[in-house]
Design a protein around this motif. Structure first.
Motif, PDB file in Angstrom:
ATOM      1  N   THR B 112     107.030  41.246 112.882  1.00  0.00           N
ATOM      2  CA  THR B 112     106.034  41.320 113.963  1.00  0.00           C
ATOM      3  C   THR B 112     105.827  39.996 114.682  1.00  0.00           C
ATOM      4  OG1 THR B 112     104.179  40.885 112.472  1.00  0.00           O
ATOM      5  CG2 THR B 112     104.759  43.203 112.842  1.00  0.00           C
ATOM      6  N   ALA B 113     106.265  38.898 114.062  1.00  0.00           N
ATOM      7  CA  ALA B 113     106.113  37.600 114.733  1.00  0.00           C
ATOM      8  C   ALA B 113     107.255  37.333 115.694  1.00  0.00           C
ATOM      9  CB  ALA B 113     106.047  36.482 113.693  1.00  0.00           C
ATOM     10  N   VAL B 114     108.299  38.094 115.610  1.00  0.00           N
ATOM     11  CA  VAL B 114     109.518  37.773 116.349  1.00  0.00           C
ATOM     12  C   VAL B 114     109.990  38.918 117.234  1.00  0.00           C
ATOM     13  CG1 VAL B 114     111.910  37.021 116.114  1.00  0.00           C
ATOM     14  CG2 VAL B 114     110.213  36.275 114.436  1.00  0.00           C
ATOM     15  N   THR B 115     109.992  40.120 116.691  1.00  0.00           N
ATOM     16  CA  THR B 115     110.638  41.238 117.384  1.00  0.00           C
ATOM     17  C   THR B 115     109.639  41.995 118.259  1.00  0.00           C
ATOM     18  OG1 THR B 115     110.218  42.736 115.535  1.00  0.00           O
ATOM     19  CG2 THR B 115     112.294  41.535 115.517  1.00  0.00           C
ATOM     20  N   PRO B 116     110.130  42.693 119.260  1.00  0.00           N
ATOM     21  CA  PRO B 116     109.229  43.503 120.090  1.00  0.00           C
ATOM     22  C   PRO B 116     108.642  44.653 119.269  1.00  0.00           C
ATOM     23  CG  PRO B 116     111.463  43.399 121.016  1.00  0.00           C
ATOM     24  CD  PRO B 116     111.528  42.816 119.647  1.00  0.00           C
ATOM     25  N   ASP B 117     107.505  45.144 119.740  1.00  0.00           N
ATOM     26  CA  ASP B 117     106.880  46.312 119.108  1.00  0.00           C
ATOM     27  C   ASP B 117     107.559  47.561 119.654  1.00  0.00           C
ATOM     28  OD1 ASP B 117     105.354  48.344 118.145  1.00  0.00           O
ATOM     29  OD2 ASP B 117     103.441  47.619 118.925  1.00  0.00           O
ATOM     30  N   ASP B 118     108.424  48.150 118.844  1.00  0.00           N
ATOM     31  CA  ASP B 118     109.102  49.372 119.252  1.00  0.00           C
ATOM     32  C   ASP B 118     108.457  50.594 118.622  1.00  0.00           C
ATOM     33  OD1 ASP B 118     111.199  48.495 121.039  1.00  0.00           O
ATOM     34  OD2 ASP B 118     112.031  47.442 119.327  1.00  0.00           O
ATOM     35  N   GLY B 119     107.202  50.454 118.195  1.00  0.00           N
ATOM     36  CA  GLY B 119     106.501  51.596 117.633  1.00  0.00           C
ATOM     37  C   GLY B 119     107.013  51.937 116.248  1.00  0.00           C
ATOM     38  N   SER B 120     106.799  53.170 115.844  1.00  0.00           N
ATOM     39  CA  SER B 120     107.256  53.625 114.534  1.00  0.00           C
ATOM     40  C   SER B 120     108.758  53.840 114.572  1.00  0.00           C
ATOM     41  CB  SER B 120     106.633  54.975 114.180  1.00  0.00           C
ATOM     42  OG  SER B 120     105.273  54.989 114.469  1.00  0.00           O
ATOM     43  N   THR B 121     109.374  53.707 113.408  1.00  0.00           N
ATOM     44  CA  THR B 121     110.747  54.198 113.270  1.00  0.00           C
ATOM     45  C   THR B 121     110.598  55.623 112.779  1.00  0.00           C
ATOM     46  OG1 THR B 121     111.511  51.988 112.763  1.00  0.00           O
ATOM     47  CG2 THR B 121     112.997  53.797 112.217  1.00  0.00           C
ATOM     48  N   ALA B 122     110.467  56.538 113.727  1.00  0.00           N
ATOM     49  CA  ALA B 122     110.091  57.909 113.392  1.00  0.00           C
ATOM     50  C   ALA B 122     110.438  58.804 114.559  1.00  0.00           C
ATOM     51  CB  ALA B 122     108.589  57.993 113.113  1.00  0.00           C
ATOM     52  N   GLY B 123     110.417  60.086 114.303  1.00  0.00           N
ATOM     53  CA  GLY B 123     110.626  61.050 115.369  1.00  0.00           C
ATOM     54  C   GLY B 123     112.018  60.987 115.972  1.00  0.00           C
ATOM     55  N   SER B 124     112.974  60.445 115.222  1.00  0.00           N
ATOM     56  CA  SER B 124     114.357  60.323 115.711  1.00  0.00           C
ATOM     57  C   SER B 124     114.396  59.604 117.059  1.00  0.00           C
ATOM     58  CB  SER B 124     115.017  61.709 115.825  1.00  0.00           C
ATOM     59  OG  SER B 124     115.191  62.274 114.553  1.00  0.00           O
ATOM     60  N   ARG B 125     113.579  58.552 117.189  1.00  0.00           N
ATOM     61  CA  ARG B 125     113.425  57.903 118.486  1.00  0.00           C
ATOM     62  C   ARG B 125     114.298  56.666 118.682  1.00  0.00           C
ATOM     63  NH1 ARG B 125     111.721  60.660 122.340  1.00  0.00           N
ATOM     64  NH2 ARG B 125     110.679  58.940 123.368  1.00  0.00           N
ATOM     65  N   THR B 126     114.896  56.135 117.630  1.00  0.00           N
ATOM     66  CA  THR B 126     115.690  54.924 117.814  1.00  0.00           C
ATOM     67  C   THR B 126     116.836  55.181 118.784  1.00  0.00           C
ATOM     68  OG1 THR B 126     115.138  54.216 115.578  1.00  0.00           O
ATOM     69  CG2 THR B 126     117.001  53.124 116.622  1.00  0.00           C
ATOM     70  N   THR B 127     117.520  56.308 118.609  1.00  0.00           N
ATOM     71  CA  THR B 127     118.670  56.599 119.465  1.00  0.00           C
ATOM     72  C   THR B 127     118.272  56.841 120.923  1.00  0.00           C
ATOM     73  OG1 THR B 127     119.955  57.407 117.596  1.00  0.00           O
ATOM     74  CG2 THR B 127     120.626  58.165 119.792  1.00  0.00           C
ATOM     75  N   PRO B 128     117.339  57.733 121.213  1.00  0.00           N
ATOM     76  CA  PRO B 128     117.057  57.970 122.629  1.00  0.00           C
ATOM     77  C   PRO B 128     116.217  56.891 123.298  1.00  0.00           C
ATOM     78  CG  PRO B 128     115.683  59.394 121.279  1.00  0.00           C
ATOM     79  CD  PRO B 128     116.633  58.690 120.346  1.00  0.00           C
ATOM     80  N   SER B 129     115.423  56.124 122.541  1.00  0.00           N
ATOM     81  CA  SER B 129     114.521  55.151 123.169  1.00  0.00           C
ATOM     82  C   SER B 129     115.000  53.712 123.036  1.00  0.00           C
ATOM     83  CB  SER B 129     113.119  55.246 122.554  1.00  0.00           C
ATOM     84  OG  SER B 129     112.615  56.540 122.701  1.00  0.00           O
ATOM     85  N   THR B 130     115.320  53.289 121.819  1.00  0.00           N
ATOM     86  CA  THR B 130     115.608  51.876 121.593  1.00  0.00           C
ATOM     87  C   THR B 130     117.028  51.505 122.002  1.00  0.00           C
ATOM     88  OG1 THR B 130     114.065  52.020 119.752  1.00  0.00           O
ATOM     89  CG2 THR B 130     115.384  50.018 119.897  1.00  0.00           C
ATOM     90  N   VAL B 131     117.964  52.363 121.710  1.00  0.00           N
ATOM     91  CA  VAL B 131     119.353  52.064 122.075  1.00  0.00           C
ATOM     92  C   VAL B 131     119.489  51.813 123.582  1.00  0.00           C
ATOM     93  CG1 VAL B 131     121.676  53.094 122.254  1.00  0.00           C
ATOM     94  CG2 VAL B 131     120.466  53.066 120.058  1.00  0.00           C
ATOM     95  N   PRO B 132     118.921  52.653 124.443  1.00  0.00           N
ATOM     96  CA  PRO B 132     119.043  52.367 125.881  1.00  0.00           C
ATOM     97  C   PRO B 132     118.373  51.050 126.302  1.00  0.00           C
ATOM     98  CG  PRO B 132     118.377  54.645 125.529  1.00  0.00           C
ATOM     99  CD  PRO B 132     118.305  53.962 124.199  1.00  0.00           C
ATOM    100  N   VAL B 133     117.255  50.720 125.690  1.00  0.00           N
ATOM    101  CA  VAL B 133     116.570  49.471 126.035  1.00  0.00           C
ATOM    102  C   VAL B 133     117.431  48.270 125.668  1.00  0.00           C
ATOM    103  CG1 VAL B 133     114.586  48.027 125.456  1.00  0.00           C
ATOM    104  CG2 VAL B 133     114.259  50.468 125.829  1.00  0.00           C
ATOM    105  N   VAL B 134     118.004  48.311 124.482  1.00  0.00           N
ATOM    106  CA  VAL B 134     118.880  47.224 124.035  1.00  0.00           C
ATOM    107  C   VAL B 134     120.102  47.140 124.948  1.00  0.00           C
ATOM    108  CG1 VAL B 134     120.445  46.523 122.170  1.00  0.00           C
ATOM    109  CG2 VAL B 134     118.099  47.240 121.640  1.00  0.00           C
TER     110      VAL B 134
END
Lengths: 158, 709
Positions: B112-134
């Motif tokens: 939390t001191a370094v990385t952005p707040d990407d919310g929970s790792t839940a709801g199968s959201r890493t692929t549709p939300s975080t991957v495009p942002v990265v």
């Protein structure tokens, strides 16, 4: 409290401990070997499996007094320097670890199996591995890793 | 352009746990670790900042990428790795857009001191939300590399391309480290202007879409990786916590003396009692000794027998908002039902526990008023918030770091163990490690909700003309039917539940889809149609139809088949969180038990990002689903859990894995969705439907058992 001397990964170590304290705690807390994992404390998941005089045992159920003067091998003691064992390499090549928390116990069990039976059948592998739990349920990849390790060691012995 | 991920189809499940911190303490009211070298920071929106040298706390919160003058490249996300492969997927996404080898990158997760707040790792959201942002941030960095090189060499940027992490032209090379060192932005760069750079077309992918192996595999197989329970700090103590003897019991009095006499740190703060000692053995012994002096005020608590009636009797029919009931209706359900051939049935599911291999664990360390906690959670920023509330700290004073953790399955959204470790560390004046026991993890973590379902439908020939579905307590995920029905009413009632409930793989969709897909089978039977034909006849979603057809084809489904000898075949499908699953099963019913002989799963989540990891996720999810379908059921009475151990709560083992095949349908024309949850939702109904084919008896509750008729 008493002093117990254990050969761990070919090093002579000792600790002052109550005799009934689990070997798992001694490895992790006294010797800093955190590769061996706690999963249940009742021998039902086998995440804590180590080799005691080359036999796979649940370290959560093993009182430290029972290993006094004996030899213990943990997952940290398998590789020779940077050189991984065939079982370790097979787990990497198959991508068998998901969260990987059960992996150390699985690798220790497979190592013991292949030592006593270098060419196990599918059902012998299943018999040996079945006591181990993987909650990610990567069971098929884990079996494939053990089979690959057996094939690889057979090929290199031939 | 690929078809966009349908945000409108995603609604957070109402059973996602939202709680205040586990404790409210009676408390009186340095320097951070430098993690990256000097260089260039790229934010999510493509903004670029030069940074001289960098303490972690100074990094802007939306930073996605750090390009070091020393050639290091760090990708930052607030997501966690719990075995689902997020670390590898993020690595692939970044390497693809930066055009660097995956080995040249480092992925930093969940600090939390370094990385952005990407919310929970839940709801199968890493692929549709975080991957495009990265990908967008990395594409912006790539574009800037080209433009800066073009300006330096006085060339047209369109003549230059990035290969292997650098721009090469006429024997010259300009790499990301050169960009970081260049200390200049091109004239068109404006820090305040977000960049929109096109992402790499799928046909040009060289890293995404490939079976990249996990980068941490070597550390895992050698025992070197430190999970949250493995973190060791100087002078650290090990802890244990006193738990109530039953659900709802309140501590009235306790004497800490027996613990203190053992030479350990022992504290009571409100309802919290815990000990910290040089070894966990001493800490647990001290807690046990103290526990013998504790007086508790117990409260009545229901039992798991008759749970369905208990829940229905406590349905919350009024209220609004995310915690309230939900009702959707389109068409005229009642009139359509009145004019049709109707069928109704009810279904039930029990509580189940995630039982992650690594129980909850945390190491807490105070440095005056600053708190750092290493813990295994799927909500790093949520847990930071809980710590801030429990200890009255600011965000700047509170740091949560999530080392890659020993699985979660939706079960690690909360921060109890972090708060407990921090409270004990505060009392001890030393770092404290607390790892819950398996018994604690079973009893005091939260559960996948138990639930009851009532389904009613009207048939006209082979078509469903009306659908009336009421769900008590499962959560809202997967509650809407994916089939084409003109008149639909869907109602959801949360219930005053006896146990603590929260997320799980698929959460509400596990029960909602079990009830729906068994009911679909009952309707097919009533319509006199084969279950596959009936589903296809009622689907106008081509993606749903394709997974159904793919599973049936690979399985060798035949409408007239009758394996005999108490064997039967069944199918079930489902849609959830942007992906589709269909499963064909063959079972044998032996006595009361359903034994699975063969499974064929067909899964589709858009474009495949890593086929090997996808296969592993789908297979693992399906096998985990066998447990909830066949054996897992939390039982309780008198406020006590009756089967809170692996010996009493059977989960799938090696021997329980049937012959299985997985068909992965790749859809490069559709944006990728997550895959770790949806496969589980078709397992139980496929087995129930196969068991019906085997025996002629409907099994409408889980775990599946042939009950005396």
């Amino acid at each position: 409290m008493a002093r117990f001397a254990v050969s761990v990964n070919r090093k002579e170590l000792s600790t002052e401990s109550p005799p009934d304290r689990p070997l798992l705690d001694v490895l992790r807390e006294d010797f800093g070997l955190t590769g061996t994992k706690y999963g249940c404390g009742e021998g039902q998941c086998r995440a804590c499996t180590v080799l005691i005089d080359d036999q796979p045992r649940a370290s959560c159920l093993t009182p430290v007094s029972s290993v006094d003067g004996r030899s213990v091998t943990t997952v940290e003691g398998l590789a020779s320097g940077d050189e991984l064992t065939g079982v370790q390499q097979a787990f990497i090549d198959v991508d068998a670890a998901q969260c990987g928390y059960c992996t150390a116990g699985m690798i220790i069990e497979a190592t013991a199996l292949l030592k006593r039976n270098p060419t196990p059948s599918g059902s012998e592998i299943l018999d040996a591995m079945n006591p181990h739990l993987c909650r990610c349920c990567g069971y098929r990849n884990i079996l494939a890793s053990v089979e690959l390790a057996a094939r690889t060691s057979e090929a290199s012995d031939a | 352009m690929p078809e966009r991920f349908r945000e409108d189809l995603f609604e957070p499940d109402r059973k996602e746990l939202a709680e205040s911190p586990a404790y409210c303490f009676d408390l009186d009211r340095r320097e951070w670790i430098a993690v990256v070298s000097a260089g260039l920071l790229v934010t999510a929106a493509g903004k670029v900042v030069f940074s001289p040298g960098i303490a972690a706390a100074e990094i802007p919160p939306s930073t996605r990428l750090h390009l070091g003058e020393d050639g290091s490249i760090i990708v930052l996300t607030g997501k966690v790795e719990v075995g689902q492969g997020s670390r590898t997927e993020i690595l692939q996404a970044a390497a693809e857009e930066l055009r660097v080898a995956p080995g040249a990158l480092r992925v930093m997760l969940a600090d939390t001191a370094v990385t952005p707040d990407d919310g929970s790792t839940a709801g199968s959201r890493t692929t549709p939300s975080t991957v495009p942002v990265v990908r967008r941030a990395c594409a912006a960095a790539r574009e800037m590399l080209v433009r800066t090189a073009a300006e330096a060499w006085n060339l047209d940027a369109s003549q230059l391309r990035v290969e292997s992490g650098g721009v090469v032209h006429a024997g010259k090379r300009f790499a990301y480290a050169d960009l970081a060192r260049s200390k200049r932005l091109t004239s068109t760069d404006d820090e305040s202007t977000p960049r929109v750079v096109p992402l790499t077309e799928i046909d040009d992918w060289t890293v995404l879409g490939r079976a990249l192996l996990k980068t941490k595999a070597r550390a895992i197989v050698t025992g070197a990786h430190r999970y949250p329970s493995d973190i060791v700090r100087p002078d650290m103590l090990y802890a244990a916590v006193l738990r109530p003897p039953s659900y709802g019991a309140q501590l009235e009095s306790v004497d800490l003396t027996p613990g203190k006499e053992l030479g350990v740190v022992a504290i009571r703060d409100g309802g919290f009692v815990g000990c910290a000692a040089k070894t966990s053995y001493e800490a647990h012994n001290a807690v046990e000794a103290i526990g013998k002096t504790a007086k508790w005020r117990t409260a009545p608590h229901p039992s798991s027998g008759g749970l369905g009636a208990y829940l229905k009797g406590r349905a919350q029919t009024s209220g609004t908002g995310r915690r309230g009931p939900r009702r959707r209706e389109r068409g005229g359900v009642d009139s359509a039902l009145a004019a049709a051939k109707t069928l109704k049935a009810s279904y039930e599911i029990p509580y189940v526990q995630h039982a992650p291999m690594e129980p909850r664990a945390a190491v807490a360390e105070w440095d005056e008023a600053r708190l750092t906690v290493w813990t295994g959670t799927q909500r790093p920023f949520g847990v930071r918030q809980q710590l801030m509330e429990a200890f009255r700290l600011t965000a700047e004073q509170t740091r949560v770091i999530v080392p890659d953790t020993g699985s979660g399955f939706g079960g690690k959204h909360t921060g109890e163990v972090a708060i407990e470790a921090a409270r004990l560390a505060k009392a001890a004046g030393k770092p404290v490690s607390l790892r819950w026991t398996r018994a604690e993890e079973f009893a005091w973590a939260y559960f996948r909700p138990a639930a009851v379902f009532e389904a009613r439908a009207g048939l006209s020939g082979e078509k469903i003309v009306a659908w009336d579905f009421t769900a008590y307590n499962p959560g809202t995920a997967g509650i809407e039917t994916p089939y084409a029905v003109p008149n639909v009413r869907t109602q959801y009632f949360p219930c005053d539940a006896p146990l603590r409930e929260g997320s799980y793989r698929g959460i509400g969709a596990t029960g909602n889809n079990f009830a729906r897909e068994v009911f679909m089978d009952e309707l097919a039977d009533a319509a006199g149609l084969d279950p596959v034909e009936f589903r296809l006849a009622n689907s106008n979603d081509e993606r749903l139809s394709k997974v159904l057809q793919a599973a049936a084809d690979r399985f060798g489904w035949s409408p007239a088949q009758s394996p005999g000898q108490n064997r039967g075949t069944g199918i079930a499908a489902g849609f959830e969180k942007g992906s589709y699953i269909a499963i064909c099963a063959q079972v044998r019913v032996v006595g009361e038990s359903v034994e699975v002989e063969r499974l064929v799963s067909a899964f589709e989540c858009g474009a495949i990002l890593n086929p090997r990891n996808l296969q592993t996720q789908v297979e693992g999810c399906v096998i985990q689903g066998l447990g909830a379908a066949l054996s897992e059921e939390i039982r309780f009475a008198g406020g006590k859990l009756l089967n809170g151990s692996f010996s009493q709560y059977p989960v799938p083992r090696f021997r329980g894995v049937p012959s299985m095949e997985t068909v992965l349908l790749d859809r490069p024309d559709i944006e990728s969705a997550g895959a770790g949850e949806t496969p589980i939702i078709a397992v139980a109904p496929a087995l129930a439907n196969a068991a019906f084919a085997a025996t002629g008896h409907r099994m409408r509750s889980l775990p599946l058992r042939l009950r005396a008729v």
